[in-house]
Write a protein that holds these residues in place. Structure first.
Motif, short mmCIF file in Angstrom:
data_model
loop_
_atom_site.label_atom_id
_atom_site.label_comp_id
_atom_site.label_asym_id
_atom_site.label_seq_id
_atom_site.Cartn_x
_atom_site.Cartn_y
_atom_site.Cartn_z
N GLY A 1 -11.27 -5.05 4.14
CA GLY A 1 -11.82 -5.79 3.10
C GLY A 1 -12.63 -7.17 3.37
N PRO A 2 -13.07 -8.43 3.20
CA PRO A 2 -13.88 -9.45 3.86
C PRO A 2 -12.31 -9.97 5.18
N GLU A 3 -13.13 -10.88 6.13
CA GLU A 3 -12.22 -11.44 6.42
C GLU A 3 -10.95 -12.28 5.78
N SER A 4 -11.40 -13.22 5.37
CA SER A 4 -11.09 -14.03 4.07
C SER A 4 -9.66 -13.67 3.52
N THR A 5 -9.64 -12.20 2.46
CA THR A 5 -9.00 -11.59 2.18
C THR A 5 -8.06 -10.34 2.49
N LEU A 6 -7.59 -10.43 4.00
CA LEU A 6 -7.30 -9.73 4.44
C LEU A 6 -5.39 -10.31 4.61
N LEU A 7 -4.94 -11.43 4.76
CA LEU A 7 -4.02 -11.20 4.50
C LEU A 7 -3.46 -11.28 2.74
N ALA A 8 -3.60 -11.69 1.93
CA ALA A 8 -3.85 -12.15 0.59
C ALA A 8 -3.66 -10.25 0.10
N GLY B 1 -7.55 -12.06 -6.80
CA GLY B 1 -5.67 -12.59 -6.89
C GLY B 1 -4.97 -11.60 -7.34
N THR B 2 -5.39 -10.27 -7.79
CA THR B 2 -4.71 -9.67 -8.25
C THR B 2 -4.84 -8.10 -8.13
N THR B 3 -3.32 -7.96 -7.46
CA THR B 3 -3.38 -6.39 -7.32
C THR B 3 -3.22 -5.07 -7.94
N ARG B 4 -3.60 -4.37 -7.80
CA ARG B 4 -3.09 -3.22 -8.56
C ARG B 4 -3.64 -2.27 -7.97
N GLU B 5 -2.99 -0.80 -8.34
CA GLU B 5 -2.55 0.40 -8.01
C GLU B 5 -3.89 1.24 -7.99
N VAL B 6 -4.99 1.75 -7.11
CA VAL B 6 -5.90 2.47 -8.12
C VAL B 6 -6.10 4.23 -7.09
N LEU B 7 -6.74 4.98 -7.53
CA LEU B 7 -6.94 6.11 -6.94
C LEU B 7 -7.64 6.19 -5.66
N LEU C 1 -6.13 -5.30 9.24
CA LEU C 1 -4.95 -6.26 8.85
C LEU C 1 -3.30 -5.46 8.61
N GLU C 2 -2.61 -5.32 9.40
CA GLU C 2 -1.73 -3.76 9.61
C GLU C 2 -0.28 -4.20 9.79
N VAL C 3 0.57 -3.57 9.15
CA VAL C 3 2.06 -3.09 9.81
C VAL C 3 2.36 -1.91 9.90
N ARG C 4 3.16 -1.81 10.71
CA ARG C 4 3.83 -0.36 10.62
C ARG C 4 4.79 -0.09 11.39
N TRP C 5 5.84 1.28 10.86
CA TRP C 5 7.48 1.63 11.40
C TRP C 5 7.19 3.54 11.51
N PHE C 6 7.74 3.04 11.76
CA PHE C 6 8.36 4.51 12.84
C PHE C 6 9.62 4.72 13.09
N PHE C 7 10.19 6.82 12.04
CA PHE C 7 11.86 6.19 12.12
C PHE C 7 11.39 8.08 11.66
N ASP C 8 12.72 8.37 12.00
CA ASP C 8 13.29 9.77 12.12
C ASP C 8 13.42 10.06 10.92
N GLY C 9 14.04 11.72 10.18
CA GLY C 9 14.22 11.83 8.63
C GLY C 9 15.72 11.59 8.64
#
Length: 210
Positions: free
Chosen positions: A166-173, A122-128, A7-15
């Motif tokens: 990840g698993p389909e059921s987790t993509l949006l969350a 249900g928790t999000t954390r930054e990892v290496l 599941l993706e979202v993307r933007w393009f822009f110049d400097g």
């Protein structure tokens, strides 16, 4: 062959875009990956993408990307709106020196930085970025350079992308969690749907303009 849904979202822009300096500062502590060149086949379609990564003395890595569906423009944070899309990717290695013999190909040089967020219970954390969580969201900032033709001016810009895995059921969350954590440290960022597109759509618009 590897088959992965995302599941993706993307933007393009110049400097000169106001978001450029903000995201560059946020990714400043992230190491840049080795510079690479990806070759995109001009399919004239925004729902199918085909790219090849050609590295000397290595098999060509190719990826075919199919759009499964879109939720359209979604508000991800204050001032941040992007087109949320579901994709299926088929990846494999080929030993074909004539891969780029036919069709129109756009060579895009990339310098990428990546931050990764794990999603668990249900928790999000930054990892290496070397971590391999079962579910999560990658947030990438990539400088892109390309030239559509010998007569055209080079394109030198940026793309910011969020990709949940990840698993389909987790993509949006997982994507919502990654967006929440990412944009919480960039409260002043502003990105609208007018610059939101997938790579296939961006290539279609650029190549079609030549």
């Amino acid at each position: 062959m590897e088959i992965v849904d995302s599941l993706e979202v993307r933007w393009f822009f110049d400097g000169s875009h106001p978001a450029a300096s903000v995201v560059r500062d946020w990714f400043g502590s992230s190491s840049m990956e080795e510079r690479r060149v990806d070759y995109y086949l001009a399919t004239n379609r925004g729902d199918i993408g085909f790219k090849a990564r050609v590295v000397e003395r290595q098999p060509v890595k190719v990826e075919t990307k199919y759009l499964l569906g879109s939720l359209g423009a979604v508000h991800l944070s204050t001032g941040v709106v992007g087109n949320l899309e579901r994709w299926r990717k088929l990846s494999l290695a080929l030993d074909d020196s004539l891969l780029k013999r036919d069709g129109v190909w756009l060579a895009i040089q990339k310098e990428r930085r990546l931050r990764k967020f794990a999603f668990e219970d249900g928790t999000t954390r930054e990892v290496l970025k070397s971590a391999r969580p079962v579910a999560g969201c990658g947030v990438e900032l990539t400088r892109i350079c390309c030239q559509l033709s010998e007569q055209s001016s080079p394109i030198d810009g940026w793309t910011l992308g969020l990709e949940a895995f990840g698993p389909e059921s987790t993509l949006l969350a997982a994507l919502q969690g990654g967006a929440r954590e990412a944009f919480a440290v960039c409260p002043q960022i502003a990105l609208g749907k007018e610059c939101s597109a997938s790579y296939p759509e961006w290539v279609k618009l650029r190549v079609g303009a030549t």
